[in-house]
Design an enzyme around this catalytic site. Structure first.
Site, PDB file in Angstrom:
ATOM      1  N   GLN A   1      -9.924  -4.262  -3.753  1.00 10.11           N
ATOM      2  CA  GLN A   1     -11.181  -3.323  -3.212  1.00 10.11           C
ATOM      3  C   GLN A   1     -12.512  -3.560  -3.893  1.00 10.11           C
ATOM      4  O   GLN A   1     -13.713  -4.342  -3.573  1.00 10.11           O
ATOM      5  CB  GLN A   1     -11.186  -1.820  -2.883  1.00 10.11           C
ATOM      6  CG  GLN A   1     -12.735  -1.569  -1.930  1.00 10.11           C
ATOM      7  CD  GLN A   1     -12.854  -2.262  -0.955  1.00 10.11           C
ATOM      8  OE1 GLN A   1     -12.002  -2.361   0.155  1.00 10.11           O
ATOM      9  NE2 GLN A   1     -14.271  -2.302  -0.362  1.00 10.11           N
TER      10      GLN A   1
ATOM     11  N   ARG B   1       0.754  -1.419   0.379  1.00  6.80           N
ATOM     12  CA  ARG B   1      -0.266   0.418  -0.407  1.00  6.80           C
ATOM     13  C   ARG B   1       1.022   1.188   0.038  1.00  6.80           C
ATOM     14  O   ARG B   1       1.740   1.206   0.901  1.00  6.80           O
ATOM     15  CB  ARG B   1      -0.679   0.459   1.498  1.00  6.80           C
ATOM     16  CG  ARG B   1      -1.509   1.653   1.251  1.00  6.80           C
ATOM     17  CD  ARG B   1      -2.321   1.327   2.145  1.00  6.80           C
ATOM     18  NE  ARG B   1      -4.012   0.402   2.125  1.00  6.80           N
ATOM     19  CZ  ARG B   1      -5.386   0.786   2.365  1.00  6.80           C
ATOM     20  NH1 ARG B   1      -5.285   1.085   3.596  1.00  6.80           N
ATOM     21  NH2 ARG B   1      -5.993   0.870   2.158  1.00  6.80           N
TER      22      ARG B   1
ATOM     23  N   CYS C   1     -16.449   1.017   0.062  1.00  7.94           N
ATOM     24  CA  CYS C   1     -15.408   0.259   0.698  1.00  7.94           C
ATOM     25  C   CYS C   1     -14.931   0.372   2.639  1.00  7.94           C
ATOM     26  O   CYS C   1     -14.295   0.127   2.760  1.00  7.94           O
ATOM     27  CB  CYS C   1     -14.039   0.351  -0.088  1.00  7.94           C
ATOM     28  SG  CYS C   1     -13.001   2.530   0.132  1.00  7.94           S
TER      29      CYS C   1
ATOM     30  N   HIS D   1      -7.396   0.690  -6.641  1.00  7.70           N
ATOM     31  CA  HIS D   1      -7.848  -0.075  -5.784  1.00  7.70           C
ATOM     32  C   HIS D   1      -8.866  -1.259  -5.695  1.00  7.70           C
ATOM     33  O   HIS D   1      -9.792  -1.910  -5.214  1.00  7.70           O
ATOM     34  CB  HIS D   1      -8.049   0.904  -4.974  1.00  7.70           C
ATOM     35  CG  HIS D   1      -8.587   0.160  -2.917  1.00  7.70           C
ATOM     36  ND1 HIS D   1      -7.838  -0.749  -2.860  1.00  7.70           N
ATOM     37  CD2 HIS D   1      -8.870   0.546  -1.807  1.00  7.70           C
ATOM     38  CE1 HIS D   1      -7.523  -1.536  -1.425  1.00  7.70           C
ATOM     39  NE2 HIS D   1      -8.640  -0.518  -1.122  1.00  7.70           N
TER      40      HIS D   1
ATOM     41  N   ASP E   1     -18.142   6.829  -1.276  1.00  5.71           N
ATOM     42  CA  ASP E   1     -16.086   6.407  -0.605  1.00  5.71           C
ATOM     43  C   ASP E   1     -16.326   8.399  -0.362  1.00  5.71           C
ATOM     44  O   ASP E   1     -16.766   8.979  -0.356  1.00  5.71           O
ATOM     45  CB  ASP E   1     -15.290   6.605  -1.736  1.00  5.71           C
ATOM     46  CG  ASP E   1     -13.993   5.738  -1.219  1.00  5.71           C
ATOM     47  OD1 ASP E   1     -14.427   5.974   0.581  1.00  5.71           O
ATOM     48  OD2 ASP E   1     -12.758   5.493  -1.746  1.00  5.71           O
TER      49      ASP E   1
ATOM     50  N   ARG F   1     -13.470  -8.679   1.111  1.00  6.75           N
ATOM     51  CA  ARG F   1     -11.374  -8.332   1.139  1.00  6.75           C
ATOM     52  C   ARG F   1     -10.868  -9.332   1.268  1.00  6.75           C
ATOM     53  O   ARG F   1     -10.364 -10.453   0.515  1.00  6.75           O
ATOM     54  CB  ARG F   1     -11.463  -6.900   2.062  1.00  6.75           C
ATOM     55  CG  ARG F   1     -11.912  -5.823   2.164  1.00  6.75           C
ATOM     56  CD  ARG F   1     -11.773  -5.912   0.288  1.00  6.75           C
ATOM     57  NE  ARG F   1      -9.639  -5.835   0.451  1.00  6.75           N
ATOM     58  CZ  ARG F   1      -9.159  -4.503   0.528  1.00  6.75           C
ATOM     59  NH1 ARG F   1     -10.251  -3.365   1.265  1.00  6.75           N
ATOM     60  NH2 ARG F   1      -8.450  -4.574   0.274  1.00  6.75           N
TER      61      ARG F   1
HETATM   62  N1   CP Z   1     -11.585   0.033   1.744  1.00  4.69           N
HETATM   63  C1   CP Z   1      -9.648  -0.295   2.735  1.00  4.69           C
HETATM   64  O1   CP Z   1      -9.094   0.208   2.214  1.00  4.69           O
HETATM   65  O2   CP Z   1      -9.335  -0.357   3.842  1.00  4.69           O
HETATM   66  P1   CP Z   1      -8.563   0.096   4.599  1.00  4.69           P
HETATM   67  O3   CP Z   1      -7.582   1.724   3.942  1.00  4.69           O
HETATM   68  O4   CP Z   1      -8.792  -0.215   6.342  1.00  4.69           O
HETATM   69  O5   CP Z   1      -7.295  -0.748   4.724  1.00  4.69           O
END
Ligand code: CP
Length: 311
Positions: free
Chosen positions: A139, A109, A266, A136, A227, A294
């Site tokens: 997701q 990430r 998400c 992403h 989002d 997820r």
């Molecule tokens: N939706 C998502 O990626 O959540 P986090 O940022 O908590 O990993």
């Protein structure tokens, strides 16, 4: 994306629809077998170590990968970007090649998508995109899985996005091209999706429409998605809030969708900003299934990375 015999999972746009379908099917099958004797066949990471690199905070991505890797028989090692000073202490190509000597796969990430691509170029093991500023994909695999659990096959159906045009939206655009569903996007003109993203979708023959009218986007849709108004790395919080207020998913907007439409987000959500309590806590909200998925969708991704899909 395959690089020689390596299988990276960087962007949904790099896949053909049938490959994404096989990953989703694998995730669904593994979900069904979880905590049953049949789950033994899913230990495709037996003896393998997966490194999870986080430059930004996470709850869902970290937990779902850690638990998922453990369920598949592997071990995870979490490191923060701060610890390894990715791209600062040494060249990314050195970090990627060194880590590849220790680990069997690497999930990252980081905001800078170009650095992720650079890392994957040099890695000698599969690399998975756990969120960049650009996309992403894990997701949206979970989102599609959630849609299909609640509503049946997504092909030919209509998904409406209302709010900011961020990384999650970009992966929805990629998915719409590969899985053949209609995507309607409502954003303020000032925060419209990048023209090159929409041009890519059109070139790929995707059914993607953009508008500044959230009611037009949502009209009759099977799912309404939004989002946070301020994503990781965004500035101008107050300006964004002012621009995005009309795009809030509230009871009035959700009512304009199909009466059985689901609501997706998400998470983390900013309650009563992009979505009201009334919507996120309603029976139409699938956000907790979405967060759970997820775990299952990423198991499909991990199985694909190791060429171990057994649907
Ligand atoms: N939706 C998502 O990626 O959540 P986090 O940022 O908590 O990993």
């Amino acid at each position: 994306m395959t690089q020689g015999s390596l299988r990276h999972f960087l962007d949904l746009s790099e896949f053909q629809g049938p490959t994404l379908r096989s990953i989703l099917d694998a995730g669904k099958a593994i979900k069904t077998r979880r905590r049953t004797p049949a789950a033994k066949q899913d230990r495709v990471l037996d003896g393998k170590a997966v490194v999870l690199i986080f430059e930004q905070p996470s709850l869902r991505t970290r937990m779902s990968f850690e638990v998922g890797i453990r369920d598949l028989g592997g071990e995870s090692i979490m490191v923060t970007g701060k610890e390894i000073e990715l791209g600062e202490r040494e060249a990314i190509k050195d970090t990627a090649r060194v880590m590849s000597r220790y680990a069997d796969a690497i999930m990252i990430r980081m905001l800078d998508h170009a650095k992720l691509v650079e890392f994957a170029k040099w890695a000698e093991v599969p690399v998975i995109n756990g969120l960049t500023k650009t996309s992403h994909p894990c997701q949206v695999m979970a989102d599609v899985m959630t849609f299909e659990e609640r509503k049946g096959p997504i092909t030919g159906r209509t998904v409406a996005w209302t709010g900011d045009s961020n990384n999650v939206l970009a992966s929805w655009v990629h998915a719409s091209a590969r899985l053949d569903f209609n995507l309607r996007i409502a954003t303020p003109p000032e925060l419209a999706p990048k023209p090159e993203l929409i041009a890519w979708a059109k070139k790929e023959g995707a059914s993607v429409e953009t508008t500044s009218d959230p009611f037009a986007a949502v009209d009759g849709a099977d799912a309404v998605v939004t989002d946070a108004w301020v994503s990781m790395g965004d500035g101008e919080k107050e300006r964004r809030h002012n621009l995005l207020q009309p795009y809030q998913v509230n009871a009035k907007l959700l009512k304009a969708a199909h009466r059985d439409a689901i609501f997706l987000h998400c998470l983390p959500a900013h309650r009563n900003e992009e979505v009201t309590d009334e919507v996120i806590d309603s029976p139409q909200s699938a956000v907790l299934d979405e967060a759970e998925n997820r775990l299952h969708a990423q198991k499909g991704v991990l199985a694909w990375c190791f060429d171990a899909i057994r649907a």
